[in-house]
Enzyme design. Structure first.
Site, PDB file in Angstrom:
ATOM      1  N   ALA A   1       2.609   0.134   0.210  1.00  0.00           N
ATOM      2  CA  ALA A   1       2.350   1.452  -0.397  1.00  0.00           C
ATOM      3  C   ALA A   1       0.855   1.616  -0.656  1.00  0.00           C
ATOM      4  CB  ALA A   1       3.152   1.586  -1.693  1.00  0.00           C
ATOM      5  N   ARG A   2       0.384   1.111  -1.802  1.00  0.00           N
ATOM      6  CA  ARG A   2      -1.038   1.184  -2.160  1.00  0.00           C
ATOM      7  C   ARG A   2      -1.445  -0.145  -2.786  1.00  0.00           C
ATOM      8  NH1 ARG A   2      -0.679   4.749   0.717  1.00  0.00           N
ATOM      9  NH2 ARG A   2      -1.249   6.949   0.487  1.00  0.00           N
TER      10      ARG A   2
ATOM     11  N   GLU B   1     -10.482  -2.520   0.445  1.00  0.00           N
ATOM     12  CA  GLU B   1     -10.213  -2.332   1.874  1.00  0.00           C
ATOM     13  C   GLU B   1     -11.524  -2.316   2.654  1.00  0.00           C
ATOM     14  OE1 GLU B   1      -7.275  -2.090   3.238  1.00  0.00           O
ATOM     15  OE2 GLU B   1      -5.857  -1.474   1.694  1.00  0.00           O
TER      16      GLU B   1
ATOM     17  N   HIS C   1      -2.745  -1.778   7.833  1.00  0.00           N
ATOM     18  CA  HIS C   1      -1.810  -0.742   7.360  1.00  0.00           C
ATOM     19  C   HIS C   1      -1.353   0.089   8.556  1.00  0.00           C
ATOM     20  CE1 HIS C   1       0.158   1.763   4.442  1.00  0.00           C
ATOM     21  NE2 HIS C   1      -0.493   2.840   4.822  1.00  0.00           N
TER      22      HIS C   1
END
Length: 324
Positions: free
Chosen positions: A11-12, A41, A60
């Site tokens: 997700a995050r 990131e 991702h």
């Protein structure tokens, strides 16, 4: 959690405390973890989390499935095709964000706005000296429930494009208007109509400029035209102080005349003799048997001789041919 859980986060990154996860992995509370999102990131190569033997990490990949790629490809193709047809895009990265549902709702009003701009600048002696423009939106909706950026951009487009080489869109409308010295002000008036429709009517006024058609000048001294959307089609509803009702399709002839019998027939005969097809006709007046404005929609552009014949009718005081 019970000892030995498997934890997956796609997700995050911020939803997991990464230091706490490393401790849980070391102690065996978390047996394994799989991640494709991180607090930082991209994550550092020296990260203890990335290096942990019980952690599986990947980039991702949310948009990298076959289905997602197909969906993105279709969306891009539709957006490019629409842009090439001159349609406004809801996803332009350098334009104000306009929700797709707002774009759909405003679609016929966008067409109306551009055509009103085109009419107004032609009535202003071909655009010479145009600087001060006022747009009045009449709507039953609250001020915060009506986004007029698109409408203002299309009015700007209608005013500028017929008299210059500039191409105007939502991205550059305000910049080009400023570059051309145009001052465009907006006013919103609440009216009692159905809030189901975003706009009841749009009025465009051009001040401090001569008009090629005196009948378009309002009592306040400005060139003034007004329109609304009826059954999904843009209509011209007011020219100066005269109420009319004509569909904004094809081309338009406006005649200011003495209000007397036979005028529609005379002008219609002149156009018919030259094989110019009339699509609609409307007459507006302020006082019976005084002055009136006749608005005539035509499919073809009449030649100069035909227009001179119309101007030669004794009761016609002035006329103008307008391209939509």
């Amino acid at each position: 959690m019970k000892k030995g859980v498997r934890l997956i986060n796609v997700a995050r990154g911020g939803v997991i405390d990464e230091d706490a996860l490393v401790r849980a992995l070391d102690s065996g509370v978390v047996a394994q973890a799989a991640l494709d999102v991180f607090c930082e990131e991209p994550p550092s190569k020296e990260s203890r989390l990335i290096q942990h033997e019980n952690v599986t990490v990947t980039p991702h990949l949310g948009a990298s499935t076959k289905e997602a790629q197909e969906g993105v490809a279709i969306e891009i193709a539709e957006a490019v095709a629409g842009a090439l047809k001159g349609e406004l895009s809801a996803t332009a990265v350098n334009a104000p964000m306009v929700a797709p549902e707002v774009l759909t709702e405003l679609a016929p009003y966008i067409v109306l706005a551009e055509k009103l701009g085109r009419l107004a600048v032609q009535l202003a002696s071909g655009g010479k000296g145009v600087q001060s423009i006022k747009v009045v939106y009449r709507s039953a909706r609250d001020r915060d429930d009506l986004d007029t950026r698109l409408l203002r951009a299309m009015i700007t487009k209608g005013i500028i494009e017929p008299i210059s080489d500039s191409y105007v869109n939502l991205v550059n409308a305000d910049f080009i208007a400023k570059q051309k010295g145009l001052r465009i002000s907006e006013e919103r008036t609440v009216v009692e109509s159905s809030p189901e429709y975003p706009v009841d009517s749009i009025q465009v006024q051009i001040s401090n400029v001569e008009s090629s058609f005196a009948g378009a000048v309002s009592d306040a001294g400005a060139i003034s035209i007004e329109g609304k959307v009826k059954y999904g089609v843009p209509h011209l509803t007011c020219v100066g102080s005269f109420g009319v009702d004509v569909s904004l399709e094809g081309n338009l002839i406006l005649c200011r005349q003495v209000d007397q019998p036979g005028m529609i027939g005379q002008v219609g005969n002149i156009l018919g003799e030259q094989n110019v097809n009339v699509s609609f006709m409307s007459v507006g007046r302020t006082v019976v048997r005084k002055q009136a404005i006749m608005a005539i929609g035509v499919d073809e552009e009449p030649d100069k001789k035909t227009l001179e014949k119309i101007g030669g009718v004794s009761a016609i005081e002035e006329f103008v041919f307008l391209k939509l």
